[in-house]
Enzyme design. Structure first.
Site, short mmCIF file in Angstrom:
data_model
loop_
_atom_site.label_atom_id
_atom_site.label_comp_id
_atom_site.label_asym_id
_atom_site.label_seq_id
_atom_site.Cartn_x
_atom_site.Cartn_y
_atom_site.Cartn_z
N LYS A 249 2.30 -3.63 6.57
CA LYS A 249 2.75 -3.87 5.27
C LYS A 249 4.24 -3.80 4.96
O LYS A 249 4.81 -4.50 4.43
CB LYS A 249 2.13 -2.66 4.44
CG LYS A 249 0.51 -2.68 4.31
CD LYS A 249 0.26 -3.89 3.57
CE LYS A 249 -1.10 -4.27 3.26
NZ LYS A 249 -1.61 -5.41 2.76
N SER B 115 0.77 -1.27 0.08
CA SER B 115 0.07 0.08 0.08
C SER B 115 0.83 1.19 0.04
O SER B 115 1.90 1.27 0.54
CB SER B 115 -0.88 0.09 1.21
OG SER B 115 -1.38 1.43 1.61
N TYR C 112 -2.07 -0.60 10.96
CA TYR C 112 -2.43 -1.32 9.82
C TYR C 112 -1.11 -1.04 8.87
O TYR C 112 -0.39 -2.05 8.12
CB TYR C 112 -3.67 -0.66 9.28
CG TYR C 112 -3.77 -1.02 7.58
CD1 TYR C 112 -3.93 -2.30 6.87
CD2 TYR C 112 -3.62 0.10 6.59
CE1 TYR C 112 -3.79 -2.51 5.85
CE2 TYR C 112 -3.59 0.02 5.13
CZ TYR C 112 -3.66 -1.49 4.84
OH TYR C 112 -3.90 -1.53 3.46
P1 NAD Z 1 -11.27 -6.24 1.25
O1 NAD Z 1 -11.46 -6.46 2.80
O2 NAD Z 1 -12.36 -6.10 0.41
O3 NAD Z 1 -10.66 -7.74 0.73
C1 NAD Z 1 -9.70 -8.44 1.55
C2 NAD Z 1 -10.23 -10.07 1.64
O4 NAD Z 1 -9.36 -10.74 2.42
C3 NAD Z 1 -11.33 -10.23 2.32
O5 NAD Z 1 -12.54 -10.65 1.38
C4 NAD Z 1 -11.44 -10.87 3.54
O6 NAD Z 1 -12.52 -11.58 3.95
C5 NAD Z 1 -10.25 -11.65 3.14
N1 NAD Z 1 -9.25 -12.07 4.44
C6 NAD Z 1 -8.75 -11.04 5.21
N2 NAD Z 1 -8.18 -11.78 6.16
C7 NAD Z 1 -8.00 -12.99 5.87
C8 NAD Z 1 -7.40 -14.37 6.32
N3 NAD Z 1 -6.66 -14.36 7.47
N4 NAD Z 1 -7.72 -15.46 5.64
C9 NAD Z 1 -8.60 -15.32 4.38
N5 NAD Z 1 -9.03 -14.31 3.96
C10 NAD Z 1 -8.82 -13.22 4.61
O7 NAD Z 1 -10.05 -5.28 0.99
P2 NAD Z 1 -9.44 -4.78 -0.37
O8 NAD Z 1 -9.75 -3.29 -0.50
O9 NAD Z 1 -9.84 -5.70 -1.43
O10 NAD Z 1 -8.08 -4.94 0.13
C11 NAD Z 1 -7.17 -6.03 -0.31
C12 NAD Z 1 -5.92 -5.80 -0.17
O11 NAD Z 1 -5.17 -4.60 -0.77
C13 NAD Z 1 -5.54 -5.79 1.30
O12 NAD Z 1 -4.37 -6.25 1.53
C14 NAD Z 1 -5.20 -4.22 1.59
O13 NAD Z 1 -4.36 -3.97 2.73
C15 NAD Z 1 -4.78 -3.89 0.33
N6 NAD Z 1 -4.88 -2.36 -0.03
C16 NAD Z 1 -6.08 -1.92 0.01
C17 NAD Z 1 -6.46 -0.53 -0.27
C18 NAD Z 1 -7.74 0.15 -0.39
O14 NAD Z 1 -8.07 1.17 -0.03
N7 NAD Z 1 -8.98 -0.76 -0.52
C19 NAD Z 1 -5.34 0.32 -0.50
C20 NAD Z 1 -4.04 -0.26 -0.41
C21 NAD Z 1 -3.84 -1.64 -0.19
C1 WQD Z 2 -9.31 10.24 1.00
C2 WQD Z 2 -9.34 11.71 1.37
C3 WQD Z 2 -9.85 12.22 3.59
C4 WQD Z 2 -13.50 10.13 4.25
C5 WQD Z 2 -6.66 5.24 3.06
C6 WQD Z 2 -5.48 4.32 4.23
C7 WQD Z 2 -4.55 4.03 3.01
C8 WQD Z 2 -5.14 2.93 1.93
C9 WQD Z 2 -6.14 3.86 1.14
C10 WQD Z 2 -5.00 0.75 2.58
C11 WQD Z 2 -8.74 12.22 2.62
C12 WQD Z 2 -11.05 12.52 2.91
C13 WQD Z 2 -12.46 10.71 3.69
C14 WQD Z 2 -14.55 11.18 4.45
C15 WQD Z 2 -13.20 12.94 3.65
N1 WQD Z 2 -5.80 1.92 2.28
N2 WQD Z 2 -12.09 12.04 3.46
N3 WQD Z 2 -14.27 12.61 4.36
O1 WQD Z 2 -6.95 8.31 3.92
O2 WQD Z 2 -5.97 8.60 1.51
O3 WQD Z 2 -6.13 6.22 2.51
O4 WQD Z 2 -7.32 4.20 2.12
O5 WQD Z 2 -3.97 0.54 2.34
O6 WQD Z 2 -3.91 3.27 4.05
O7 WQD Z 2 -5.18 5.17 4.91
O8 WQD Z 2 -8.28 7.37 1.89
O9 WQD Z 2 -10.53 7.51 1.24
O10 WQD Z 2 -9.83 7.45 3.87
O11 WQD Z 2 -9.46 9.69 2.24
O12 WQD Z 2 -12.99 14.26 3.54
O13 WQD Z 2 -15.72 11.05 5.11
O14 WQD Z 2 -10.81 12.03 1.60
O15 WQD Z 2 -9.59 13.22 4.81
O16 WQD Z 2 -8.28 13.26 2.43
P1 WQD Z 2 -6.71 7.72 2.47
P2 WQD Z 2 -9.46 7.89 2.24
#
Ligand code: NAD
Ligand code: WQD
Length: 346
Positions: free
Chosen positions: A157, A129, A153
């Site tokens: 990573k 991430s 969290y």
């Molecule tokens: P999500 O919660 O929709 O998907 C994650 C999936 O993993 C879920 O289906 C959950 O049930 C499964 N899971 C969690 N722990 C598990 C375990 N121990 N065993 C088996 N399954 C398990 O989330 P997402 O948004 O699809 O994110 C997926 C990945 O991407 C995560 O690793 C997250 O950290 C990373 N990521 C997400 C974002 C974001 O903003 N969505 C941004 C950067 C990185």
């Molecule tokens: C985006 C912008 C908020 C909600 C997060 C995690 C990051 C990654 C992606 C997993 C910011 C603003 C948000 C609201 C708002 N996930 N906001 N009102 O914070 O960039 O990243 O998700 O790895 O680790 O931290 O994403 O969508 O929460 O926020 O004004 O109700 O929207 O302040 O500027 P963020 P976000």
């Protein structure tokens, strides 16, 4: 013979879109997910969307930390590569329950790597991430910037990234790609799969979606006094279908014998402010989003967006969809599934 790809977390938001792109690209896919933050409905819908390729998808409901079950799966099925997407991802929840996050995200990854190693499967893509950069001193963020995660969290990573580097250093048969996603949003153009957050969404797009469908009265904008054009934070939003295709590109790169352990940003490379995102969503949905201007959210940084040069150069991948496309597809998903996967099939 088509390659067999294991996708952990394949029922979730990013996982389901990635599984669909893999099936359409001709791969066979095995999904492992404990459905902790997802629904089996996504798997069923991905199968349908994949048409004739749908039969090449197999789902196992299991927790990654259940080593005997994972071993059994690897013994019964030859896995060529793994895409490890599973994980817990809520920043706020990780601050309240840090051990739950370390346990799930780190023990899950260790268990997976141990079982892969024992079965001679040494080809791996891992979800990381942009959170690893913390609040970078300059933008765009390049992969060689220092790692400075700022919440539990986020800290899971770099731990997993370092573990992967160590495993690959110790045994060069391993080939590993770490993908640092920026802010994935949007949904598949069909409106059939998308993000279904449990409880109150933390992230901007799913929250705004719930305001637009009338589930919540207003969007709180966290801070309008940043040193940005309109005072609100700037992020790199990337369409989830572009992101999913980034995994297919990474999988192709794994056939490069010299890959070692490499890290790539997956983002659009463009910065968009909160208010620009609101304007784009209002245009796509035709709905006015009532706003409440509030103070800064603790832990938020001002401007984050990706350098995408390395992914373009080495993975031959570039995000294609615009913010307008992301909002259009998010709204299409919302309209077709007012209650996410609890809605009847559109
Ligand atoms: P999500 O919660 O929709 O998907 C994650 C999936 O993993 C879920 O289906 C959950 O049930 C499964 N899971 C969690 N722990 C598990 C375990 N121990 N065993 C088996 N399954 C398990 O989330 P997402 O948004 O699809 O994110 C997926 C990945 O991407 C995560 O690793 C997250 O950290 C990373 N990521 C997400 C974002 C974001 O903003 N969505 C941004 C950067 C990185
Ligand atoms: C985006 C912008 C908020 C909600 C997060 C995690 C990051 C990654 C992606 C997993 C910011 C603003 C948000 C609201 C708002 N996930 N906001 N009102 O914070 O960039 O990243 O998700 O790895 O680790 O931290 O994403 O969508 O929460 O926020 O004004 O109700 O929207 O302040 O500027 P963020 P976000």
């Amino acid at each position: 013979m088509p390659e067999n790809i294991l996708v952990t977390g394949g029922a979730g938001f990013i996982g389901s879109h990635t599984v669909l792109e893999l099936l359409l690209a001709g791969y066979h896919v095995v999904v492992v997910d404990n459905l902790n933050n997802s629904s089996g409905a996504s798997i069923r819908r991905v199968k349908e969307l994949a048409g004739e390729h749908g039969d090449n998808l197999h789902f196992h409901e299991l927790d990654l930390r259940d080593k005997p079950a994972l071993q059994k799966l690897f013994t019964g099925t030859k896995i060529d590569s793994v895409i490890h997407i599973a994980g817990l991802k809520s920043v706020g929840e990780s601050m309240e329950k840090p051990l739950m996050y370390y346990n799930n995200n780190i023990i899950g990854a260790i268990t997976l790597l141990e079982v892969m190693d024992a079965h001679g499967c040494k080809s791996l893509i891992v979800s990381s991430s942009a959170t690893v950069y913390g609040w970078p001193k300059e933008v765009p963020c390049r992969e060689d910037f220092p790692v400075d995660a700022i919440n539990p969290y986020g800290r899971t990573k770099p731990v997993v990234e370092e573990m992967c580097r160590d495993v690959q250093r110790a045994d060069q048969e391993w080939k590993i790609i770490l993908l640092r996603y920026f802010n994935p949003v949007g949904a598949h153009q069909s409106g059939y799969i998308g993000e279904h957050p449990r409880g109150t969404p933390n992230n901007l797009m799913p929250y705004m979606q719930q305001v637009a469908v009338g589930k919540r009265p207003a969007l709180t904008v966290f801070g309008d006094d940043y040193s940005t054009g309109d005072g609100t934070c700037v992020r790199d939003y990337v369409h989830v279908v572009d992101l999913a295709r980034g995994h297919v590109a990474a999988l192709r790169k794994l056939s490069d014998p010299d890959i070692g352990c490499e890290v790539y940003n997956l983002g659009s490379g463009k910065g968009t402010s909160v208010l620009e995102m609101v304007a784009a969503f209002e245009k796509a949905s035709g709905k006015k989003i009532p706003l409440v201007m509030a103070g800064r959210r603790a832990g938020d940084g001002e401007i984050v967006y990706a350098s995408t040069e390395k992914a373009e150069r080495e993975l031959n991948w570039k995000a294609e969809y615009s913010v307008e496309d992301m909002c259009r597809d998010q709204w299409n998903w919302a309209m077709n599934n007012p209650d996410g996967y609890e809605s009847p099939d559109p």
